[in-house]
Scaffold this motif. Structure first.
Motif, PDB file in Angstrom:
ATOM      1  N   GLN A  14      -4.396   1.335  -3.287  1.00 40.43           N
ATOM      2  CA  GLN A  14      -3.571   0.179  -4.303  1.00 40.43           C
ATOM      3  C   GLN A  14      -3.925  -0.873  -3.470  1.00 40.43           C
ATOM      4  O   GLN A  14      -3.741  -1.766  -3.966  1.00 40.43           O
ATOM      5  CB  GLN A  14      -2.454   1.464  -5.177  1.00 40.43           C
ATOM      6  CG  GLN A  14      -2.814   2.246  -5.581  1.00 40.43           C
ATOM      7  CD  GLN A  14      -1.873   3.577  -5.950  1.00 40.43           C
ATOM      8  OE1 GLN A  14      -0.870   3.556  -5.151  1.00 40.43           O
ATOM      9  NE2 GLN A  14      -1.530   4.078  -7.072  1.00 40.43           N
ATOM     10  N   GLU A  17      -6.389  -3.212  -3.391  1.00 38.30           N
ATOM     11  CA  GLU A  17      -6.638  -3.762  -4.530  1.00 38.30           C
ATOM     12  C   GLU A  17      -4.854  -5.161  -5.014  1.00 38.30           C
ATOM     13  O   GLU A  17      -5.619  -6.493  -5.596  1.00 38.30           O
ATOM     14  CB  GLU A  17      -6.071  -2.762  -6.037  1.00 38.30           C
ATOM     15  CG  GLU A  17      -6.566  -3.807  -7.370  1.00 38.30           C
ATOM     16  CD  GLU A  17      -6.470  -1.929  -8.303  1.00 38.30           C
ATOM     17  OE1 GLU A  17      -5.965  -2.249  -9.514  1.00 38.30           O
ATOM     18  OE2 GLU A  17      -7.314  -0.886  -7.843  1.00 38.30           O
ATOM     19  N   ALA A  18      -3.685  -4.558  -4.795  1.00 42.07           N
ATOM     20  CA  ALA A  18      -2.796  -5.601  -4.591  1.00 42.07           C
ATOM     21  C   ALA A  18      -2.872  -6.783  -3.664  1.00 42.07           C
ATOM     22  O   ALA A  18      -2.872  -7.772  -4.652  1.00 42.07           O
ATOM     23  CB  ALA A  18      -1.605  -4.488  -4.882  1.00 42.07           C
ATOM     24  N   SER A  19      -3.235  -6.779  -2.605  1.00 38.18           N
ATOM     25  CA  SER A  19      -2.966  -7.587  -1.986  1.00 38.18           C
ATOM     26  C   SER A  19      -4.228  -8.548  -2.022  1.00 38.18           C
ATOM     27  O   SER A  19      -4.391  -9.345  -2.101  1.00 38.18           O
ATOM     28  CB  SER A  19      -3.917  -7.065  -0.534  1.00 38.18           C
ATOM     29  OG  SER A  19      -4.912  -6.727  -0.366  1.00 38.18           O
ATOM     30  N   GLU A  20      -6.112  -7.759  -2.904  1.00 37.93           N
ATOM     31  CA  GLU A  20      -6.440  -9.154  -3.357  1.00 37.93           C
ATOM     32  C   GLU A  20      -6.603  -9.806  -4.962  1.00 37.93           C
ATOM     33  O   GLU A  20      -6.390 -10.658  -4.746  1.00 37.93           O
ATOM     34  CB  GLU A  20      -8.050  -7.576  -3.422  1.00 37.93           C
ATOM     35  CG  GLU A  20      -8.494  -7.697  -2.713  1.00 37.93           C
ATOM     36  CD  GLU A  20     -10.439  -6.225  -3.106  1.00 37.93           C
ATOM     37  OE1 GLU A  20     -10.401  -6.682  -4.516  1.00 37.93           O
ATOM     38  OE2 GLU A  20     -10.825  -6.285  -2.265  1.00 37.93           O
ATOM     39  N   LYS A  21      -5.382  -8.676  -5.388  1.00 37.13           N
ATOM     40  CA  LYS A  21      -5.027  -9.803  -6.321  1.00 37.13           C
ATOM     41  C   LYS A  21      -4.364 -10.539  -6.124  1.00 37.13           C
ATOM     42  O   LYS A  21      -3.895 -12.315  -7.237  1.00 37.13           O
ATOM     43  CB  LYS A  21      -4.467  -9.210  -7.638  1.00 37.13           C
ATOM     44  CG  LYS A  21      -5.029  -7.697  -8.322  1.00 37.13           C
ATOM     45  CD  LYS A  21      -4.484  -7.064  -8.952  1.00 37.13           C
ATOM     46  CE  LYS A  21      -4.802  -5.436 -10.030  1.00 37.13           C
ATOM     47  NZ  LYS A  21      -4.284  -4.983 -10.519  1.00 37.13           N
ATOM     48  N   LEU A  22      -3.104 -11.067  -4.963  1.00 37.71           N
ATOM     49  CA  LEU A  22      -2.561 -11.727  -4.614  1.00 37.71           C
ATOM     50  C   LEU A  22      -3.131 -12.960  -3.662  1.00 37.71           C
ATOM     51  O   LEU A  22      -2.430 -13.819  -2.876  1.00 37.71           O
ATOM     52  CB  LEU A  22      -0.982 -11.224  -3.984  1.00 37.71           C
ATOM     53  CG  LEU A  22      -0.586 -10.293  -5.048  1.00 37.71           C
ATOM     54  CD1 LEU A  22       0.671  -9.597  -4.011  1.00 37.71           C
ATOM     55  CD2 LEU A  22       0.296 -11.095  -6.564  1.00 37.71           C
ATOM     56  N   GLY A  23      -4.012 -12.126  -3.311  1.00 39.16           N
ATOM     57  CA  GLY A  23      -4.697 -12.829  -1.954  1.00 39.16           C
ATOM     58  C   GLY A  23      -4.045 -13.560  -0.887  1.00 39.16           C
ATOM     59  O   GLY A  23      -4.201 -14.519  -0.010  1.00 39.16           O
ATOM     60  N   TRP A  29      -0.182  -8.057   2.411  1.00 43.49           N
ATOM     61  CA  TRP A  29       1.134  -7.670   1.718  1.00 43.49           C
ATOM     62  C   TRP A  29       2.099  -6.415   1.538  1.00 43.49           C
ATOM     63  O   TRP A  29       2.489  -6.172   1.817  1.00 43.49           O
ATOM     64  CB  TRP A  29      -0.144  -7.651   0.791  1.00 43.49           C
ATOM     65  CG  TRP A  29       0.684  -6.669  -0.562  1.00 43.49           C
ATOM     66  CD1 TRP A  29       1.006  -6.764  -1.669  1.00 43.49           C
ATOM     67  CD2 TRP A  29       0.689  -4.497  -0.692  1.00 43.49           C
ATOM     68  NE1 TRP A  29       0.941  -6.018  -2.652  1.00 43.49           N
ATOM     69  CE2 TRP A  29       0.745  -5.133  -2.152  1.00 43.49           C
ATOM     70  CE3 TRP A  29       0.532  -4.179   0.224  1.00 43.49           C
ATOM     71  CZ2 TRP A  29       1.700  -3.704  -3.011  1.00 43.49           C
ATOM     72  CZ3 TRP A  29       1.090  -2.712  -0.926  1.00 43.49           C
ATOM     73  CH2 TRP A  29       1.036  -2.329  -1.839  1.00 43.49           C
ATOM     74  N   ARG A  53       5.249  -8.676  -8.492  1.00 43.92           N
ATOM     75  CA  ARG A  53       3.822  -7.705  -8.701  1.00 43.92           C
ATOM     76  C   ARG A  53       4.059  -6.349  -7.398  1.00 43.92           C
ATOM     77  O   ARG A  53       3.248  -5.521  -7.665  1.00 43.92           O
ATOM     78  CB  ARG A  53       3.065  -9.304  -8.630  1.00 43.92           C
ATOM     79  CG  ARG A  53       2.602  -9.500  -9.979  1.00 43.92           C
ATOM     80  CD  ARG A  53       1.417 -10.070  -9.819  1.00 43.92           C
ATOM     81  NE  ARG A  53       1.444 -10.834 -10.592  1.00 43.92           N
ATOM     82  CZ  ARG A  53       1.081 -12.307 -10.841  1.00 43.92           C
ATOM     83  NH1 ARG A  53       0.416 -12.488 -10.173  1.00 43.92           N
ATOM     84  NH2 ARG A  53       1.041 -12.473 -12.204  1.00 43.92           N
ATOM     85  N   SER A  57       3.550  -2.850  -7.865  1.00 51.57           N
ATOM     86  CA  SER A  57       2.220  -1.942  -7.197  1.00 51.57           C
ATOM     87  C   SER A  57       2.583  -0.856  -6.831  1.00 51.57           C
ATOM     88  O   SER A  57       1.497   0.058  -6.311  1.00 51.57           O
ATOM     89  CB  SER A  57       1.374  -2.888  -6.615  1.00 51.57           C
ATOM     90  OG  SER A  57       2.091  -3.372  -5.468  1.00 51.57           O
ATOM     91  N   SER A  60       4.926   1.861  -8.976  1.00 50.74           N
ATOM     92  CA  SER A  60       4.105   1.765 -10.306  1.00 50.74           C
ATOM     93  C   SER A  60       5.134   2.967 -11.574  1.00 50.74           C
ATOM     94  O   SER A  60       5.205   3.572 -10.330  1.00 50.74           O
ATOM     95  CB  SER A  60       2.675   1.861  -9.780  1.00 50.74           C
ATOM     96  OG  SER A  60       2.024   3.509  -9.664  1.00 50.74           O
TER      97      SER A  60
END
Length: 181
Positions: A14, A17-23, A29, A53, A57, A60
């Motif tokens: 998780q 995934e959250a760090s990739e979404k925020l770049g 993150w 976000r 995340s 959740s």
């Protein structure tokens, strides 16, 4: 400050995934999520979309629901434990009361036994005394009757001896060589 943490694979996935979404890098993150959670703005705020976000995340709705459910289960378990404790306390109280009742019953039975034993012993002594008095009374009566009978029979015996002596004069004398009298 350097902090090293170990997380389970689900939480790690998780975070990735959250760090990739925020770049962002995973470390950044986590740092942002910690600062957001702790309220330390450090360049990020709760109003910030990235912070929101990250916070959402990290926590959740599924996590929140599962934790709420876990909290509810723990509360129910605590209530159950309290009920069990109360029930157990009542059972112990009843057991103690029954033990006290049994002790009291045993004490009463012991007292009755001692009283009954004493009554039997005193009754036995009284009966023995009564029988001794009765025996003495009967012996006295027997002695009195014996004296009365002797005094009543004595004149009759003397009369009968005299008659026998008078009759024996007319009788033939027995030879001395005979064994009868």
């Amino acid at each position: 400050m350097r902090i090293i943490i170990n997380v389970d694979e689900k939480t790690g996935a998780q975070i990735e995934e959250a760090s990739e979404k925020l770049g962002l890098k995973k470390g950044d993150w986590v740092k942002m999520a910690c600062e957001t959670f702790l309220g330390n703005s450090g360049g990020y705020s709760h109003d910030d979309k990235a912070g929101s976000r990250a916070l959402s995340s990290v926590y959740s709705e599924d996590d929140i629901e599962s934790r709420d459910h876990e909290i509810q289960n723990l509360r129910e378990e605590i209530e159950l434990q309290k009920d069990l404790k109360d029930t157990y306390a009542k059972l112990i109280s009843e057991k103690d009361q029954r033990i006290d009742d049994l002790k009291e019953s045993v004490s009463r039975i012991e007292a009755m036994s001692i009283t009954t034993t004493d009554q039997i012993a005193s009754s036995k002594d009284e009966r023995i005394n009564d029988l001794n008095h009765m025996i003495e009374h009967l012996q006295a009566q027997a002695a009195a009757h014996s004296v009365a009978l002797q005094s009543a029979i004595k004149p009759a015996l003397e009369n009968s001896r005299q008659e026998i002596e008078e009759e024996s004069v007319d009788m033939i004398q027995k030879p001395k060589w005979m064994f009868w009298r």
